[in-house]
Design an enzyme around this catalytic site. Structure first.
Site, PDB file in Angstrom:
ATOM      1  N   CYS A   1       0.813  -1.224   0.000  1.00  0.00           N
ATOM      2  CA  CYS A   1       0.000   0.000   0.000  1.00  0.00           C
ATOM      3  C   CYS A   1       0.842   1.268   0.000  1.00  0.00           C
ATOM      4  CB  CYS A   1      -0.984   0.010   1.159  1.00  0.00           C
ATOM      5  SG  CYS A   1      -0.246   0.037   2.798  1.00  0.00           S
TER       6      CYS A   1
ATOM      7  N   HIS B   1      -2.224   1.830   7.203  1.00  0.00           N
ATOM      8  CA  HIS B   1      -2.569   1.889   5.781  1.00  0.00           C
ATOM      9  C   HIS B   1      -2.153   3.233   5.192  1.00  0.00           C
ATOM     10  CE1 HIS B   1      -4.641   1.014   2.109  1.00  0.00           C
ATOM     11  NE2 HIS B   1      -5.598   1.901   2.294  1.00  0.00           N
TER      12      HIS B   1
END
Length: 328
Positions: free
Chosen positions: A91, A176
């Site tokens: 990510c 994230h």
């Protein structure tokens, strides 16, 4: 599922050299320690920002009808580079590419005067994937040997395995990365875990610092006040370029030193220092034994134990000695 992708740290030096090794020219990252728009505006031109946050586990994250803030722009996914995330540890690099591949000055994906030379390999990757839907773009990204190899070259060495993580029963916090960038007059949030790009309304390039900070402040406000583990980095033009243009020798040397420091830190990340630490410890023990035999050695051990107990006691009392390091 990692799919052969390792975790990398949320660090401006890591992301800058990741950019360079992918072939992008005259671009870097700067870490931001405040949400003041003026600080971001001083780095003009700003291509976008990457935000790292704790992944919420107490509520659904991705929605199919509408996001918590902004609106889904499903049609935009056909015009801009947006890829679904298919690999967990990718990510950070995916957020980086979400900004970079929408700023290619030669590929026609950036506004006039704000583009980046992303290099031939990434330009070819973009041209190949833009004809695909987002889910297949994500698969193409995850299976790109070039991107994966460059990403993994910045993985931090982890010589020790914490067995307690497997047996404690406590879930480890997950983090994230997502990207925010202005594209064709609109502020977009690009998050591969969401079904489409998220529009946060009209946004000219010079309005980006103020408008993105408003969005980030609303996002952070959704967390408990005790949660402080956030990281924000801006993708900007190489600050050495500006220093050369205005003839600021002091600023140029400062930026050159920063690059040298980043290179050194990145080199350290790739090495396993267990053997070195063992050799140092062995040498220290031999010196203690040479000083006074077993008695001196035992005294040294007891002093070390006492200091350790004192540090633990201080931590229990809230006395500090507890820096926390968070990686992406």
């Amino acid at each position: 599922m990692s799919g052969g992708w390792n975790t990398i740290e949320s660090d401006a030096g890591v992301f800058t050299f990741l950019l360079n090794n992918l072939g992008a020219k005259d671009v870097q990252f700067e870490e931001l320690l405040t949400l003041e728009p003026e600080v971001l505006a001083e780095l003009h031109p700003v291509y976008g920002v990457i935000f790292l946050f704790k992944y919420p586990t107490d509520a659904p994250y991705a929605a199919t009808d509408k996001p918590l803030d902004g609106t889904f722009d499903h049609e935009a996914a056909e015009r801009i580079f947006f890829a679904a995330q298919t690999i967990q540890n990718a990510c950070g690099t995916q957020a980086l590419l979400s900004v970079l591949l929408n700023k290619d000055k030669e590929g026609g994906s950036s506004e006039s005067g704000t583009g980046i030379d992303i290099g031939t390999p990434l330009r070819e990757f973009r041209e190949f994937t833009m004809v695909l839907p987002p889910e297949f773009r994500g698969e193409a990204l995850s299976n790109s040997e070039l991107i994966r190899d460059v990403h993994n070259s910045f993985a931090k060495s982890s010589p020790f395995v914490d067995e307690t993580q497997r047996t404690s029963g406590e879930a480890e916090d997950a983090f994230h990365f997502i990207a925010y960038t202005p594209i064709n007059g609109t502020l977009y949030e690009l998050d591969g875990l969401q079904p489409a790009p998220i529009s946060h309304g009209a946004c000219a390039a010079d309005e980006f610092p103020a408008k993105v900070m408003e969005v980030l402040q609303r996002r952070i406000a959704r967390y408990d006040m005790s949660e402080i583990r956030f990281n924000l980095m801006a993708m900007v033009r190489d600050l050495r370029v500006r220093a050369r243009e205005i003839g600021d020798a002091e600023a140029l040397e400062r930026e050159e030193q920063k690059r040298r420091d980043w290179q050194f830190e990145n080199a350290l990340r790739r090495h396993n220092f267990v053997g070195f630490a063992g050799a140092v410890l062995k040498g220290v023990v031999e010196d203690k034994l040479a000083e006074g035999g077993d008695a001196a050695y035992e005294k040294w051990i007891e002093e070390a134990k006492a200091k350790t107990r004192q540090r633990l006691e201080n931590k229990r009392k809230g006395g500090g000695d507890g820096d926390v390091e968070m990686g992406g």
